[in-house]
Write a protein that holds these residues in place. Structure first.
Motif, PDB file in Angstrom:
ATOM      1  N   MET A   1      21.134 -69.959 -40.023  1.00  0.00           N
ATOM      2  CA  MET A   1      21.583 -68.993 -41.025  1.00  0.00           C
ATOM      3  C   MET A   1      20.420 -68.435 -41.826  1.00  0.00           C
ATOM      4  O   MET A   1      20.345 -67.246 -42.103  1.00  0.00           O
ATOM      5  CB  MET A   1      22.608 -69.652 -41.956  1.00  0.00           C
ATOM      6  N   LYS A   2      19.464 -69.320 -42.204  1.00  0.00           N
ATOM      7  CA  LYS A   2      18.324 -68.855 -42.988  1.00  0.00           C
ATOM      8  C   LYS A   2      17.507 -67.845 -42.201  1.00  0.00           C
ATOM      9  O   LYS A   2      17.049 -66.831 -42.738  1.00  0.00           O
ATOM     10  CB  LYS A   2      17.454 -70.054 -43.394  1.00  0.00           C
ATOM     11  N   LYS A   3      17.308 -68.103 -40.879  1.00  0.00           N
ATOM     12  CA  LYS A   3      16.567 -67.168 -40.037  1.00  0.00           C
ATOM     13  C   LYS A   3      17.267 -65.823 -39.980  1.00  0.00           C
ATOM     14  O   LYS A   3      16.640 -64.765 -40.043  1.00  0.00           O
ATOM     15  CB  LYS A   3      16.426 -67.756 -38.635  1.00  0.00           C
ATOM     16  N   ARG A   4      18.607 -65.841 -39.883  1.00  0.00           N
ATOM     17  CA  ARG A   4      19.375 -64.594 -39.830  1.00  0.00           C
ATOM     18  C   ARG A   4      19.245 -63.822 -41.133  1.00  0.00           C
ATOM     19  O   ARG A   4      19.111 -62.601 -41.139  1.00  0.00           O
ATOM     20  CB  ARG A   4      20.843 -64.922 -39.539  1.00  0.00           C
ATOM     21  N   MET A   5      19.276 -64.537 -42.268  1.00  0.00           N
ATOM     22  CA  MET A   5      19.131 -63.876 -43.564  1.00  0.00           C
ATOM     23  C   MET A   5      17.796 -63.148 -43.648  1.00  0.00           C
ATOM     24  O   MET A   5      17.730 -61.972 -44.002  1.00  0.00           O
ATOM     25  CB  MET A   5      19.218 -64.912 -44.693  1.00  0.00           C
ATOM     26  N   TRP A   6      16.703 -63.835 -43.301  1.00  0.00           N
ATOM     27  CA  TRP A   6      15.393 -63.217 -43.432  1.00  0.00           C
ATOM     28  C   TRP A   6      15.189 -62.114 -42.422  1.00  0.00           C
ATOM     29  O   TRP A   6      14.452 -61.164 -42.653  1.00  0.00           O
ATOM     30  CB  TRP A   6      14.298 -64.287 -43.322  1.00  0.00           C
ATOM     31  N   SER A   7      15.849 -62.218 -41.287  1.00  0.00           N
ATOM     32  CA  SER A   7      15.807 -61.127 -40.319  1.00  0.00           C
ATOM     33  C   SER A   7      16.321 -59.844 -40.929  1.00  0.00           C
ATOM     34  O   SER A   7      15.737 -58.778 -40.756  1.00  0.00           O
ATOM     35  CB  SER A   7      16.631 -61.499 -39.077  1.00  0.00           C
ATOM     36  N   PHE A   8      17.412 -59.937 -41.698  1.00  0.00           N
ATOM     37  CA  PHE A   8      17.972 -58.746 -42.312  1.00  0.00           C
ATOM     38  C   PHE A   8      17.176 -58.302 -43.521  1.00  0.00           C
ATOM     39  O   PHE A   8      17.073 -57.108 -43.803  1.00  0.00           O
ATOM     40  CB  PHE A   8      19.437 -58.981 -42.690  1.00  0.00           C
ATOM     41  N   VAL A   9      16.587 -59.262 -44.249  1.00  0.00           N
ATOM     42  CA  VAL A   9      15.708 -58.880 -45.354  1.00  0.00           C
ATOM     43  C   VAL A   9      14.566 -58.014 -44.823  1.00  0.00           C
ATOM     44  O   VAL A   9      14.248 -56.958 -45.370  1.00  0.00           O
ATOM     45  CB  VAL A   9      15.147 -60.134 -46.056  1.00  0.00           C
ATOM     46  N   LEU A  10      13.952 -58.439 -43.732  1.00  0.00           N
ATOM     47  CA  LEU A  10      12.860 -57.676 -43.131  1.00  0.00           C
ATOM     48  C   LEU A  10      13.361 -56.358 -42.559  1.00  0.00           C
ATOM     49  O   LEU A  10      12.702 -55.327 -42.676  1.00  0.00           O
ATOM     50  CB  LEU A  10      12.187 -58.515 -42.042  1.00  0.00           C
ATOM     51  N   GLY A  11      14.532 -56.399 -41.922  1.00  0.00           N
ATOM     52  CA  GLY A  11      15.088 -55.190 -41.339  1.00  0.00           C
ATOM     53  C   GLY A  11      15.377 -54.138 -42.381  1.00  0.00           C
ATOM     54  O   GLY A  11      15.050 -52.955 -42.202  1.00  0.00           O
ATOM     55  N   GLY A  45      30.389 -57.215 -48.730  1.00  0.00           N
ATOM     56  CA  GLY A  45      30.933 -58.046 -49.797  1.00  0.00           C
ATOM     57  C   GLY A  45      29.854 -58.859 -50.468  1.00  0.00           C
ATOM     58  O   GLY A  45      28.662 -58.715 -50.191  1.00  0.00           O
ATOM     59  N   PHE A  46      30.284 -59.743 -51.359  1.00  0.00           N
ATOM     60  CA  PHE A  46      29.369 -60.620 -52.087  1.00  0.00           C
ATOM     61  C   PHE A  46      29.780 -62.090 -51.957  1.00  0.00           C
ATOM     62  O   PHE A  46      29.241 -62.945 -52.635  1.00  0.00           O
ATOM     63  CB  PHE A  46      29.360 -60.256 -53.582  1.00  0.00           C
ATOM     64  N   GLN A  47      30.740 -62.385 -51.082  1.00  0.00           N
ATOM     65  CA  GLN A  47      31.352 -63.704 -51.067  1.00  0.00           C
ATOM     66  C   GLN A  47      30.505 -64.759 -50.366  1.00  0.00           C
ATOM     67  O   GLN A  47      30.836 -65.932 -50.392  1.00  0.00           O
ATOM     68  CB  GLN A  47      32.731 -63.640 -50.397  1.00  0.00           C
ATOM     69  N   TRP A  51      25.001 -62.228 -48.037  1.00  0.00           N
ATOM     70  CA  TRP A  51      24.981 -60.920 -48.688  1.00  0.00           C
ATOM     71  C   TRP A  51      24.121 -60.931 -49.945  1.00  0.00           C
ATOM     72  O   TRP A  51      23.510 -59.920 -50.305  1.00  0.00           O
ATOM     73  CB  TRP A  51      26.403 -60.463 -48.993  1.00  0.00           C
ATOM     74  N   LYS A  52      24.040 -62.086 -50.592  1.00  0.00           N
ATOM     75  CA  LYS A  52      23.150 -62.200 -51.751  1.00  0.00           C
ATOM     76  C   LYS A  52      21.694 -62.080 -51.303  1.00  0.00           C
ATOM     77  O   LYS A  52      20.870 -61.479 -51.990  1.00  0.00           O
ATOM     78  CB  LYS A  52      23.394 -63.530 -52.467  1.00  0.00           C
ATOM     79  N   ALA A  53      21.398 -62.652 -50.121  1.00  0.00           N
ATOM     80  CA  ALA A  53      20.045 -62.540 -49.576  1.00  0.00           C
ATOM     81  C   ALA A  53      19.740 -61.102 -49.182  1.00  0.00           C
ATOM     82  O   ALA A  53      18.629 -60.604 -49.386  1.00  0.00           O
ATOM     83  CB  ALA A  53      19.887 -63.465 -48.375  1.00  0.00           C
ATOM     84  N   VAL A  54      20.732 -60.413 -48.612  1.00  0.00           N
ATOM     85  CA  VAL A  54      20.553 -59.008 -48.251  1.00  0.00           C
ATOM     86  C   VAL A  54      20.291 -58.170 -49.499  1.00  0.00           C
ATOM     87  O   VAL A  54      19.405 -57.309 -49.518  1.00  0.00           O
ATOM     88  CB  VAL A  54      21.786 -58.483 -47.495  1.00  0.00           C
ATOM     89  N   SER A  56      19.008 -59.175 -52.326  1.00  0.00           N
ATOM     90  CA  SER A  56      17.666 -59.493 -52.812  1.00  0.00           C
ATOM     91  C   SER A  56      16.598 -58.804 -51.969  1.00  0.00           C
ATOM     92  O   SER A  56      15.635 -58.239 -52.501  1.00  0.00           O
ATOM     93  CB  SER A  56      17.465 -61.013 -52.785  1.00  0.00           C
ATOM     94  N   GLY A  57      16.788 -58.821 -50.649  1.00  0.00           N
ATOM     95  CA  GLY A  57      15.822 -58.167 -49.778  1.00  0.00           C
ATOM     96  C   GLY A  57      15.808 -56.667 -49.955  1.00  0.00           C
ATOM     97  O   GLY A  57      14.746 -56.031 -49.907  1.00  0.00           O
ATOM     98  N   ALA A  58      16.998 -56.074 -50.167  1.00  0.00           N
ATOM     99  CA  ALA A  58      17.079 -54.634 -50.386  1.00  0.00           C
ATOM    100  C   ALA A  58      16.356 -54.241 -51.677  1.00  0.00           C
ATOM    101  O   ALA A  58      15.652 -53.222 -51.719  1.00  0.00           O
ATOM    102  CB  ALA A  58      18.537 -54.188 -50.442  1.00  0.00           C
ATOM    103  N   GLN A  59      16.535 -55.050 -52.728  1.00  0.00           N
ATOM    104  CA  GLN A  59      15.866 -54.749 -53.990  1.00  0.00           C
ATOM    105  C   GLN A  59      14.353 -54.877 -53.851  1.00  0.00           C
ATOM    106  O   GLN A  59      13.589 -54.056 -54.373  1.00  0.00           O
ATOM    107  CB  GLN A  59      16.363 -55.678 -55.091  1.00  0.00           C
ATOM    108  N   GLN A  60      13.920 -55.903 -53.131  1.00  0.00           N
ATOM    109  CA  GLN A  60      12.488 -56.089 -52.896  1.00  0.00           C
ATOM    110  C   GLN A  60      11.916 -54.902 -52.139  1.00  0.00           C
ATOM    111  O   GLN A  60      10.836 -54.385 -52.471  1.00  0.00           O
ATOM    112  CB  GLN A  60      12.263 -57.375 -52.112  1.00  0.00           C
ATOM    113  N   ALA A  61      12.653 -54.454 -51.105  1.00  0.00           N
ATOM    114  CA  ALA A  61      12.189 -53.306 -50.319  1.00  0.00           C
ATOM    115  C   ALA A  61      12.152 -52.041 -51.161  1.00  0.00           C
ATOM    116  O   ALA A  61      11.223 -51.230 -51.040  1.00  0.00           O
ATOM    117  CB  ALA A  61      13.099 -53.116 -49.108  1.00  0.00           C
ATOM    118  N   ALA A  62      13.166 -51.858 -52.007  1.00  0.00           N
ATOM    119  CA  ALA A  62      13.201 -50.680 -52.873  1.00  0.00           C
ATOM    120  C   ALA A  62      11.992 -50.656 -53.803  1.00  0.00           C
ATOM    121  O   ALA A  62      11.358 -49.607 -53.997  1.00  0.00           O
ATOM    122  CB  ALA A  62      14.498 -50.662 -53.674  1.00  0.00           C
TER     123      ALA A  62
END
Length: 215
Positions: A1-11, A45-47, A51-54, A56-62
């Motif tokens: 799961m952690k790998k999947r989260m960071w994959s989307f953060v980078l994406g 969603g936020f449940q 999605w919380k990781a996404v 965070s990654g979106a804000q970092q990218a912005a």
């Protein structure tokens, strides 16, 4: 799961870079005002921590690419009407781009076409925006959901294969959380197909059996 989260953060970071580099090419004037490009992110969603990781990654990218970001999502992944309302609200703001993880593309088709007619590029992520009109989606960062389901089946099989060999398992069941999401149906299909393959080719217990007996 952690790998999947960071994959989307980078994406998401890469996709924001694409939008930042093409600032002004196709987005509306309102979305590219003197305050900088604004990107609307419509998640599922936020449940879940994913999605919380996404977010965070979106804000970092912005922050890294000098754009402003607004992140929204419905209460859960069954709230199709709520997500559609959020998508329409995002379109009405005339942003520079919209990053969308669609719960149901068919339900959002009119909204997607409206965004396209206004020159607002859509960036797909998570399960993307499958079957969207040609040209509406400019880039996508998405999981190979079928392969993800197959990987889950491989791990599950390793955990129970000794019990299967001992004839201690007669049926394997799958409970999917909902039926509208293409990503979930693809994961389920990938799991079933791989589990049947492992049962038939590795142990031989599935030979001659109807696949529905085993998954």
């Amino acid at each position: 799961m952690k790998k999947r989260m960071w994959s989307f953060v980078l994406g998401v970071s890469v996709l924001f870079g694409i939008v930042g580099c093409s600032n002004g090419d196709s987005a509306s004037d309102a979305g590219n005002s003197g305050d900088g490009t604004v990107i609307e992110v419509v998640a599922k969603g936020f449940q879940h921590d994913f999605w919380k990781a996404v977010q965070s990654g979106a804000q970092q990218a912005a922050d890294e690419h000098g754009v402003r970001m607004n992140f929204v999502g419905p209460k859960d992944e069954t709230a199709i009407a709520e997500q559609l309302e959020m998508l329409n609200n995002s379109i009405n703001k005339n942003p520079g781009a919209i990053a969308l993880a669609a719960l149901d593309t068919n339900a959002q088709l009119d909204a997607i076409q409206q965004a396209q007619s206004k020159g607002i590029p859509i960036i797909g992520f998570d399960s993307g925006v499958p079957d969207a009109p040609d040209g509406a989606v400019k880039a996508t960062a998405a999981t190979d959901n079928y392969k993800a389901g197959a990987i889950a089946a491989e791990h599950a099989y390793e955990a129970i294969k000794e019990r299967i060999a001992a004839n201690d398992v007669s049926r394997i069941g799958i409970v999917s959380q909902e039926v509208n999401s293409l990503s979930i149906s693809q994961r389920t299909g990938g799991f079933i197909d791989k589990m049947v393959e492992l049962l038939e080719e590795d142990s031989g217990v599935g030979q001659g059996k109807n696949s529905s007996h085993w998954a």
